[in-house]
Motif scaffolding. Structure first.
Motif, short mmCIF file in Angstrom:
data_model
loop_
_atom_site.label_atom_id
_atom_site.label_comp_id
_atom_site.label_asym_id
_atom_site.label_seq_id
_atom_site.Cartn_x
_atom_site.Cartn_y
_atom_site.Cartn_z
N ILE A 2 45.59 24.66 -31.17
CA ILE A 2 46.80 25.44 -30.99
C ILE A 2 46.85 25.93 -29.54
N ASP A 3 48.05 25.97 -28.99
CA ASP A 3 48.23 26.45 -27.62
C ASP A 3 48.97 27.78 -27.67
N VAL A 4 48.22 28.88 -27.62
CA VAL A 4 48.86 30.19 -27.72
C VAL A 4 49.51 30.60 -26.40
N SER A 5 49.33 29.79 -25.37
CA SER A 5 49.94 30.10 -24.08
C SER A 5 51.05 29.11 -23.74
N SER A 6 51.59 28.46 -24.75
CA SER A 6 52.67 27.50 -24.51
C SER A 6 53.83 28.17 -23.78
N SER A 7 54.46 27.42 -22.90
CA SER A 7 55.51 27.96 -22.05
C SER A 7 56.74 28.36 -22.86
N LEU A 8 57.35 29.46 -22.45
CA LEU A 8 58.62 29.89 -23.05
C LEU A 8 59.80 29.59 -22.14
N THR A 96 30.19 33.67 -30.97
CA THR A 96 30.91 32.92 -29.94
C THR A 96 32.41 33.22 -30.02
N PRO A 97 33.17 32.91 -28.96
CA PRO A 97 34.62 33.12 -29.01
C PRO A 97 35.29 32.45 -30.20
N ARG A 98 34.79 31.30 -30.58
CA ARG A 98 35.37 30.58 -31.71
C ARG A 98 35.26 31.40 -32.99
N ILE A 99 34.10 31.94 -33.26
CA ILE A 99 33.90 32.73 -34.47
C ILE A 99 34.62 34.06 -34.36
N TYR A 100 34.70 34.60 -33.15
CA TYR A 100 35.42 35.85 -32.96
C TYR A 100 36.90 35.67 -33.30
N ALA A 101 37.50 34.59 -32.81
CA ALA A 101 38.91 34.31 -33.11
C ALA A 101 39.12 34.14 -34.61
N LYS A 102 38.22 33.43 -35.24
CA LYS A 102 38.30 33.22 -36.69
C LYS A 102 38.32 34.55 -37.44
N THR A 103 37.67 35.54 -36.88
CA THR A 103 37.54 36.84 -37.54
C THR A 103 38.72 37.76 -37.28
N VAL A 104 39.14 37.89 -36.01
CA VAL A 104 40.11 38.95 -35.70
C VAL A 104 41.57 38.53 -35.84
N VAL A 105 41.87 37.23 -35.75
CA VAL A 105 43.27 36.82 -35.93
C VAL A 105 43.77 37.19 -37.32
N PRO A 106 43.03 36.92 -38.39
CA PRO A 106 43.49 37.37 -39.71
C PRO A 106 43.62 38.89 -39.83
N GLN A 107 43.00 39.64 -38.91
CA GLN A 107 43.14 41.10 -38.90
C GLN A 107 44.38 41.56 -38.14
N GLY A 108 45.09 40.64 -37.51
CA GLY A 108 46.32 41.00 -36.80
C GLY A 108 46.21 41.08 -35.31
N LYS A 136 39.52 28.01 -25.20
CA LYS A 136 40.66 27.09 -25.26
C LYS A 136 40.82 26.48 -26.65
N GLY A 137 42.08 26.34 -27.05
CA GLY A 137 42.40 25.73 -28.33
C GLY A 137 42.25 26.67 -29.52
N LEU A 138 42.01 27.95 -29.26
CA LEU A 138 41.83 28.92 -30.33
C LEU A 138 43.16 29.60 -30.67
N PRO A 139 43.30 30.13 -31.88
CA PRO A 139 44.54 30.83 -32.25
C PRO A 139 44.61 32.25 -31.70
N LEU A 140 43.63 32.64 -30.92
CA LEU A 140 43.59 33.95 -30.28
C LEU A 140 43.80 33.79 -28.78
N ARG A 141 44.71 34.58 -28.23
CA ARG A 141 44.92 34.55 -26.77
C ARG A 141 43.83 35.40 -26.12
N ILE A 142 42.93 34.75 -25.44
CA ILE A 142 41.81 35.45 -24.80
C ILE A 142 42.05 35.43 -23.30
N LEU A 143 42.41 36.59 -22.76
CA LEU A 143 42.66 36.74 -21.33
C LEU A 143 41.36 37.19 -20.68
N VAL A 144 40.83 36.38 -19.80
CA VAL A 144 39.51 36.61 -19.24
C VAL A 144 39.61 37.37 -17.93
#
Length: 591
Positions: A2-8, A96-108, A136-144
């Motif tokens: 998924i690309d959570v930074s897709s252009s608008l 890892t970021p992958r597991i973090y995204a898996k956890t917090v996205v369902p939390q909102g 990259k490719g995660l459903p969570l927008r991670i701004l570094v």
């Protein structure tokens, strides 16, 4: 993926959204019979929301439209902007970021601002590059953000890398990096050391954010810190501290990891008569068991509301205020033209997340992620514990020709103070009383030297040994205890597992969480890490008679914060973050 930074900005996307909003075309997704949490007006109002791709195309009266490829009947639930965590460290959750995204996205949570400071200290620029690729490719927008203080207290500790102006300029040139992460070397900023001036100026020159760490700064020091170009702080300590920083124009990142400050913040807002738009919310550091059991940002919202903060005020801090701080005009509001980062809550008291959309994609439902995650990146940064096995003698303090000795100590955890104490000597070695412990810090980045040593007081009576490679902020290997054999056992266990946390009692390891990725993270799922960590947390809590408000495991991981006021033990000895003093021999006089 998924690309959570897709252009608008695509003209085709905008045309599709306009056609849908005017009724000339159906929506892709239509949320009906819900209530919009309007964090701009402070209203909770009935409305339907139509989406086209990653875009919110329309918010309109309930029942006005029924044409969509997919309709969600929300039955009165609340539609809110996706939550934005304005300052955090994924490393604190030990996954890892992958597991973090898996956890917090369902939390909102749909956006986080990650300072990979711990990875930077352990693995340098290569580690930060890995961190960015892992988002990259995660459903969570991670701004570094670019770690600014590696190490956080130069000259007082050694880490796995040193980031100077050149390293900072390189990181700021990467498009994924949104700014300079928390500037922790307060003394360096205020006194104007060349290193800190160049790092802060690199951030200012880039036009990106410059974030701060201003613990206990006030008056002239606070003004000087801000005048250097630093804009934010999460190290809040009291109502007075909060009010001074708000009145000075600082952006605050109010953190849930230090819950004791939340009532102070609410009292400050009551005195002001409002919640300023410069208040954002963050998690900062959340341990894995807390993340699994209570959640991150949703736990923050629940805490604030339970303390009397108005739900829409709390939600505004977690969404629109954060978006404004980040200069992200596409985030933070349920409104046409904004990005479709949305969370549907059952209500605004317990904030149970029902549905989550990230960039218009239905990402989670009823706390379950719906999107298949990309596989973990190959080439995890492993084997960063570069130290030979240790021996019990490394944990003995030799004192010649004496039966008594006066030693310098570090009194009280967190708000540390210098202390002095008389102790006995037997067989040429210092004997620790039950209410004192030896803290030994080994440099784990190739300097096979004796550890920095210090004696701790005020932690209660000790009956076990604790070790960790999560040691803010240079993440060296630290061991706390009284028994040299158990201290060596714990240290060698962590060296063999390439990092982690462990507790020993009576010659046996009774709890251990291996953290082989940078000595900070586990590649396992959160449930496994949480189970292992809970055992360590409980064993650490039972290691002493400490009964203060802060958990023992937090005291241990923060015991070497040399950038803060007061004495702290590092791999170089006992140091003072504001004076720059280093004590390598704790013995003051013998008798």
């Amino acid at each position: 993926m998924i690309d959570v930074s897709s252009s608008l900005t695509s003209p085709e996307l905008r045309k599709r959204a306009v056609d849908a909003a005017t009724g000339r075309a159906p929506f892709d997704i239509l949320l009906v019979n819900g209530k919009i949490a309007d964090v701009a007006t402070g209203e909770l109002r009935n409305a339907d929301v139509g989406l086209i791709g990653p875009l919110i195309a329309s918010t309109h009266p309930t029942g006005q439209r029924q044409d969509a490829l997919k309709i969600f009947d929300l039955a009165g639930a609340v539609i809110a902007p996706g939550l934005i965590d304005s300052h955090m460290h994924i490393e604190s959750s030990m996954i890892t970021p992958r597991i973090y995204a898996k956890t917090v996205v369902p939390q909102g949570t749909t956006t986080v601002c990650w300072d990979p400071h711990e990875i930077g200290n352990a693995s340098g620029l290569d580690g930060v590059k890995w961190a960015i690729e892992a988002t990259k490719g995660l459903p969570l927008r991670i701004l570094v953000e670019a770690p600014s203080c590696v190490p956080s207290a130069p000259g007082l500790e050694r880490s796995g890398a040193v980031f100077d102006e050149t390293a900072m300029a390189e990181m700021l040139s990467w498009p994924e990096v949104i700014g300079v992460a928390e500037v922790m070397d307060m003394r360096g900023v205020i006194t104007g050391t060349p290193r800190m001036k160049s790092i802060v100026n690199a951030g200012l020159t880039s036009g990106k954010l410059v974030c701060g760490h201003a613990r206990n700064l006030k008056g002239r020091d606070l003004q000087a810190f801000m005048a250097a170009g630093i804009e934010s702080d999460h190290e809040l300590t009291s109502k007075a501290d909060i009010l001074e920083k708000l009145r000075s124009g600082m952006t605050l990142e109010l953190r849930v990891s230090h819950k004791n400050i939340l009532p102070e913040a609410i009292a400050a807002f009551e005195e002001l008569g409002c919640v300023p738009q410069t208040v954002t919310l963050c998690t900062d550091d959340v341990f894995p068991d807390d993340l699994l059991r209570r959640g991150g940002m949703i736990h923050h919202l629940r805490c604030l509301v339970s303390l009397g903060m108005q739900p829409l005020d709390a939600l505004r801090c977690a969404t629109l205020n954060a978006a404004m701080r980040l200069e992200r005009r596409d985030l933070g509001l349920v409104a046409a033209g904004r990005r479709a980062d949305l969370v549907v809550f059952n209500n605004l008291s317990d904030f149970t997340p029902l549905e989550v959309f990230t960039s218009g994609i239905h990402a989670a439902s009823h706390r379950t992620l719906l999107i298949e995650l990309p596989t973990e990146l190959p080439g995890l940064p492993l084997k960063t514990i570069n130290h030979a096995p240790v021996i019990p003698e490394d944990f003995q303090i030799a004192v010649a020709d004496a039966t008594k000795v006066r030693v310098r100590t570090v009194r009280t955890p967190r708000t540390t103070q210098w202390g002095e104490r008389e102790m006995s000597v037997e067989a040429g070695h210092l004997v620790l009383p039950p209410d004192a412990a030896l803290m030994a810090v080994f440099n784990r980045y190739g300097e096979n030297e004796p550890p920095g040593l210090g004696i701790l007081e005020g932690w209660g009576d000790w009956s076990a040994t604790i070790g960790t490679t999560i040691l803010h902020d240079s993440h060296n290997l630290a061991v706390f205890g009284q028994n040299p054999e158990d201290m060596a056992l714990v240290a060698n266990t962590l060296i063999a597992s390439d990092g982690g946390m462990a507790v020993a009692r009576n010659g046996k390891i009774i709890a251990h969480v291996p953290l082989p990725v940078c000595g900070l993270l586990s590649p396992e799922n959160l449930e496994i890490v949480s189970h292992q960590f809970t055992a360590v947390r409980d064993a650490a809590a039972a290691a002493t008679t400490w009964d203060g408000p802060t958990a023992m495991i937090k005291l241990v991981t923060g015991a070497s914060l040399a950038c803060n006021l007061g004495p702290h033990v590092t791999d170089l000895g006992i140091t003072d973050g504001m004076t720059g003093e280093i004590i390598t021999s704790m013995v003051m006089e013998t008798a």
